[in-house]
Every structure is written in structure tokens, then in C-alpha cells.
Design an enzyme around this catalytic site. Sequence first.
Site, PDB file in Angstrom:
ATOM      1  N   HIS A 163       1.201   3.816  12.515  1.00 35.72           N
ATOM      2  CA  HIS A 163      -0.171   4.084  12.999  1.00 35.72           C
ATOM      3  C   HIS A 163      -0.187   4.607  14.434  1.00 35.72           C
ATOM      4  CE1 HIS A 163      -1.835   2.330   9.422  1.00 35.72           C
ATOM      5  NE2 HIS A 163      -1.325   1.141   9.669  1.00 35.72           N
ATOM      6  N   ASP A 199       4.376   2.687   2.801  1.00 40.83           N
ATOM      7  CA  ASP A 199       3.581   1.531   3.224  1.00 40.83           C
ATOM      8  C   ASP A 199       2.212   1.585   2.517  1.00 40.83           C
ATOM      9  OD1 ASP A 199       3.454  -0.500   5.854  1.00 40.83           O
ATOM     10  OD2 ASP A 199       1.480   0.233   5.242  1.00 40.83           O
ATOM     11  N   HIS A 201      -0.582   1.282   3.829  1.00 42.41           N
ATOM     12  CA  HIS A 201      -1.559   1.942   4.691  1.00 42.41           C
ATOM     13  C   HIS A 201      -1.110   3.360   5.050  1.00 42.41           C
ATOM     14  CE1 HIS A 201      -1.811  -2.458   5.402  1.00 42.41           C
ATOM     15  NE2 HIS A 201      -3.106  -2.228   5.313  1.00 42.41           N
ATOM     16  N   ASP A 288       4.039  -3.847   1.978  1.00 43.97           N
ATOM     17  CA  ASP A 288       2.714  -4.432   1.755  1.00 43.97           C
ATOM     18  C   ASP A 288       2.044  -3.899   0.495  1.00 43.97           C
ATOM     19  OD1 ASP A 288       2.545  -2.041   3.155  1.00 43.97           O
ATOM     20  OD2 ASP A 288       1.398  -2.872   4.841  1.00 43.97           O
TER      21      ASP A 288
END
Length: 347
Positions: A163, A199, A201, A288
Site C-alpha cells: 500500500h 494479497d 487487498h 489474507d
Amino acid sequence: MLTYYNHLHSDHEGKVEMFRGALVPCFEVPARVDRVLAELKKRKLGTVLPPNPFDDSALLGVHSQRYLDFLRGAWDDWVALDPANAKRDALPSVWPVRTLRSDVLPDNFAARMGLFSMDAGSPLTDGTWDAARAGADCALSAALAVAGGKRAAFALTRPPGHHAGADFFGGYCFLNNAALAAQALREQGLERVAILDIDYHHGNGTQAIFYERADVFYTSIHGDPSTEFPFYLGYADELGAGAGLGFNRNWPLPRGSGFEVWHATLQQALQGIAEFDAQALVVSLGLDTFVGDPIAGFTLQTRDFLQVGADLARAGLPTVFVFEGGYAVADVGVNAVNVLQGFDQQA
Ligand code: OKS
Ligand code: ZN
């Protein structure tokens, strides 16, 4: 699997993050990496080394000078505001949204925190810089090992990175380890580098860093940002811009998606990497997507991660793995090492 382990990761230990209007204990905890390291050792999956040290100048291919200067000094600036701050994490609370200026660098510490961040869920602590900095060394070390002929290497580090943008932190990330690995592979002479982000996200930072470049192809499978963090990037119509048009590909999937659809999507993402004719691969390895993850919404099972590793190996590329998210602490070690073992076992 040659592993570069960030021995300073536990220096970054946030106490609380803002979640649904409350300060709650951090999900991104040192035990995550401890579990992966323990599982690697238990299965004797190759050598574990400390990273080689790199100069801060090695970060400038990805991050801006003013962001690095801020991040390096942020903890001391925070404590200088009030000695009592040494007992609390620093969190941003104000941001330069549309119509506000982000070209000026305010003196005020809270204003600088907001300028260089995207959310209030990423506490900055005593040790954040040292941990993130050693993590960058792990990513760079893994990239150099692979550029030097290793089939694969793993950067085992936290805080995560995908991120983090050129000049901001957020989503638990401070320095973009995967972007640093990709840039290092380019500087070692590999002409086309692909980044596959698995991931849960979307890796908004990584996407943004390479969005206008044709030499680094970013592709990601993730929870639909319409409902999932980071919300403001990661949609299917983001294809790159300028020289980079056609070199970005997102695969958002609805919350609740399982391995069947996820796995079919992985084949499409890998096909894009093959069509790009990548010479090396960087995998943002978040775990995740696991069914038991407390902050995510896919339903992959522990055994599925062995299959994922084998599929990644069949891309046939020199590969740098970079550890990202995964918050089901009791399972994250087995799940991560399943990917690595699945990769190693696939000829
Ligand atoms: C802000 C943070 C909420 C989710 C962060 C996601 C971190 C992650 N409240 N990224 O891959 O795992
Ligand atoms: Zn994640």
C-alpha cells in the site's frame, strides 16, 4: 527457498489502529513473521540469512526524498512534541484531500503525517523506520540473489509494503518492498519485470509507482475495492497510463469468493505475465486470502496454498517472494510456507 529474514521486524510494534471508530489492538503483529520463520525452520526449507545492507539511495528509485526524510525523522519529531508521546503510537488525523495543497511541506507534525499517509490504521512507532528499512534491505537482497541466478528468494519481513506509495504510508505499509525488488531487478539488467500481487487487498502503492511505465507489469487479484480496503484504487478499468498503458491489470473479485474462482483468475493473471514476456517475477505474497483471516473475505484453505505455489512455479520465471498481509496468526506460517514449498517442489 533462500530466505532473507528481517531481524529488526519486531522493532515495529503498533499498539492500536483506528477501526470502525474505535482504537483497537493492531492486527499487524510481530508474531506473524515469527510464525513463518518457525514453519520454515520446521520444514527445513532452505537457508535463512540476514539481509545485506544497502544505502538509503537504493530507495530513491521508488520513494521520494522528502518522504524518506520525513519517515526517518518522524518518531523523533513526534516525541519532541511532548515527551509523553514516547508511550503512544503516532496516527494521522488530517489529510490534504481535493482542493487542499500537497505541494507545500507544513512545519506542523500532524499536518506532515497527513500529507505522507492515506489512513489512520497504520501506527508509526519507535522502531518503524529501522524495521521498514531492514525490510527494504531484505527485498533488495532477495532481488539481487535472483538477478544473480537463484531460482527464487523470499523476503520475510514486516511491516508489509504494497500500500505504500512513492511518498505515503498506509494500510500498515511504510516502504514498498515489492516495488523495491522490481526496481532492483530492472537495475540489474532484467528488461521486463512482472509483479503479481496475491494479497487479499489491492496493492495501490505498487500499482501507482509503476502506472506510467512499460517495463514493470503490475497485476493483482484482490477483494473488490468497492467494498474492500484500499477502496479508491484497484478497479478493472485501471490499465496503466502514458507509456504504461496496457501494463497494469486488476482482477477484483467479490468478497466471499472461494478457491475455484480465485484459482481460475490466477491462470488469467499468469497468462498476462506470459504475454508480457516477463524475465523475472515479484510476488506480493499476502496470506489474507485464507478463510480464517480476521480482516479479509476470501475462503482459501490451507491446502490451496500448496497449489498456488506450484502454479507460480509453472510460470517458469526467476521469482522474488515478498511477505505482505495475513492476520490469522496461528495459520499464517503454514499457509505462507505451503506456497513456498509448493513452488520449490514444482520442477
Ligand atoms: C485501515 C486498514 C484496514 C485494512 C488494511 C489492510 C492491510 C493489508 N483501517 N493489506 O494488504 O493486509
Ligand atoms: Zn492484505
